[in-house]
Design a protein around this motif. Structure first.
Motif, mmCIF file in Angstrom:
data_model
loop_
_atom_site.group_PDB
_atom_site.id
_atom_site.type_symbol
_atom_site.label_atom_id
_atom_site.label_comp_id
_atom_site.label_asym_id
_atom_site.label_seq_id
_atom_site.Cartn_x
_atom_site.Cartn_y
_atom_site.Cartn_z
ATOM 1 N N GLN A 138 9.553 -13.416 4.633
ATOM 2 C CA GLN A 138 8.343 -12.610 4.801
ATOM 3 C C GLN A 138 7.956 -11.950 3.466
ATOM 4 O OE1 GLN A 138 8.776 -9.589 7.763
ATOM 5 N NE2 GLN A 138 6.586 -9.158 7.886
ATOM 6 N N GLN A 139 8.955 -11.419 2.763
ATOM 7 C CA GLN A 139 8.708 -10.755 1.487
ATOM 8 C C GLN A 139 8.196 -11.755 0.443
ATOM 9 O OE1 GLN A 139 8.900 -7.462 1.371
ATOM 10 N NE2 GLN A 139 7.995 -7.560 -0.663
ATOM 11 N N MET A 154 -1.175 -6.450 -6.113
ATOM 12 C CA MET A 154 -0.268 -5.433 -6.654
ATOM 13 C C MET A 154 0.323 -4.533 -5.557
ATOM 14 S SD MET A 154 0.059 -6.260 -9.658
ATOM 15 C CE MET A 154 1.092 -4.953 -10.214
ATOM 16 N N LYS A 155 -0.410 -4.373 -4.470
ATOM 17 C CA LYS A 155 0.077 -3.538 -3.357
ATOM 18 C C LYS A 155 1.456 -4.028 -2.898
ATOM 19 C CE LYS A 155 -1.168 -2.760 1.437
ATOM 20 N NZ LYS A 155 -2.184 -3.015 2.451
ATOM 21 N N HIS A 156 1.594 -5.350 -2.733
ATOM 22 C CA HIS A 156 2.862 -5.910 -2.248
ATOM 23 C C HIS A 156 3.959 -5.834 -3.314
ATOM 24 C CE1 HIS A 156 0.713 -7.135 1.261
ATOM 25 N NE2 HIS A 156 -0.051 -8.009 0.598
ATOM 26 N N ALA A 157 3.619 -6.044 -4.540
ATOM 27 C CA ALA A 157 4.607 -5.978 -5.622
ATOM 28 C C ALA A 157 5.146 -4.570 -5.773
ATOM 29 C CB ALA A 157 3.980 -6.463 -6.929
ATOM 30 N N VAL A 158 4.235 -3.555 -5.732
ATOM 31 C CA VAL A 158 4.667 -2.163 -5.863
ATOM 32 C C VAL A 158 5.496 -1.743 -4.650
ATOM 33 C CG1 VAL A 158 3.836 0.231 -5.982
ATOM 34 C CG2 VAL A 158 2.727 -1.542 -7.352
ATOM 35 N N GLY A 159 5.058 -2.178 -3.464
ATOM 36 C CA GLY A 159 5.813 -1.869 -2.233
ATOM 37 C C GLY A 159 7.224 -2.439 -2.275
ATOM 38 N N ASN A 160 7.355 -3.637 -2.818
ATOM 39 C CA ASN A 160 8.667 -4.279 -2.932
ATOM 40 C C ASN A 160 9.569 -3.485 -3.870
ATOM 41 O OD1 ASN A 160 10.668 -6.187 -2.647
ATOM 42 N ND2 ASN A 160 9.883 -7.470 -4.304
ATOM 43 N N ILE A 161 9.006 -3.053 -5.014
ATOM 44 C CA ILE A 161 9.794 -2.272 -5.978
ATOM 45 C C ILE A 161 10.227 -0.939 -5.357
ATOM 46 C CG2 ILE A 161 9.685 -1.055 -8.186
ATOM 47 C CD1 ILE A 161 7.784 -3.325 -9.133
ATOM 48 N N LEU A 162 9.322 -0.261 -4.634
ATOM 49 C CA LEU A 162 9.664 1.014 -3.974
ATOM 50 C C LEU A 162 10.771 0.823 -2.926
ATOM 51 C CD1 LEU A 162 6.153 2.665 -3.507
ATOM 52 C CD2 LEU A 162 8.019 3.475 -4.930
#
Length: 168
Positions: A138-139, A154-162
């Motif tokens: 899913q990720q 970028m929303k998904h990339a930043v969410g993954n890093i958080l």
């Protein structure tokens, strides 16, 4: 002369000595006395049992139920003597015989429990692997998404890093 000798031999075959006769008579008499004693004992026991049952019945007990001597209406194992005080009967607990296979039974039970635990652990591990695999897929789908111009969202990339930072 030969006929008299053969007759004597024939008679001696069927006859027994005086000692044997006396001894056998004593054995027969002893056996008869033994049978008579046993018969008398059976009769006396039967008389005593009838008398016991009659007495128990007259006192309100239930005779003829083995070791049970409770009153017919009594349930808790108590017996009223005057109606004011109660006396509890102490029924001796029978000790059970030890099982010669108890160690083997316990060992088998322990082995079965450990096998069940191992199966449960394996199943839990399998479920955990499946869950992690689903999350990763899913990720990766989210990270692979792009805008119309081909840029990563970028929303998904930043969410993954958080999320990674929160786990630590």
């Amino acid at each position: 002369k030969t006929s008299t000798v053969t007759r004597k031999n024939e008679r001696s075959k069927h006859s027994i000595s005086l000692e044997n006769f006396g001894q056998r008579k004593g054995q027969v008499r002893a056996l008869a006395e033994f049978r008579n004693r046993k018969q008398r004992k059976r009769i006396e026991t039967a008389k005593a049992l009838r008398k016991y049952k009659k007495t128990m019945k007259s006192e309100g007990f239930d005779a003829g139920r083995g070791a049970s001597r409770r009153r017919v209406g009594d349930r808790e194992g108590t017996r009223e003597s005057d109606g004011s005080e109660e006396i509890e009967k102490a029924v001796p607990a029978r000790r059970q015989k030890t099982n010669p296979f108890q160690k083997s039974i316990d060992k088998a039970k322990l082995k079965k429990e450990t096998a069940e635990n191992m199966i449960k652990i394996r199943e839990d591990n399998q479920k955990e692997k499946q869950r992690k695999l689903r999350e990763r897929k899913q990720q990766s789908k989210l990270l692979a998404r792009r805008t119309k111009r081909g840029q990563p969202i970028m929303k998904h990339a930043v969410g993954n890093i958080l999320r990674k930072l929160e786990k630590k």
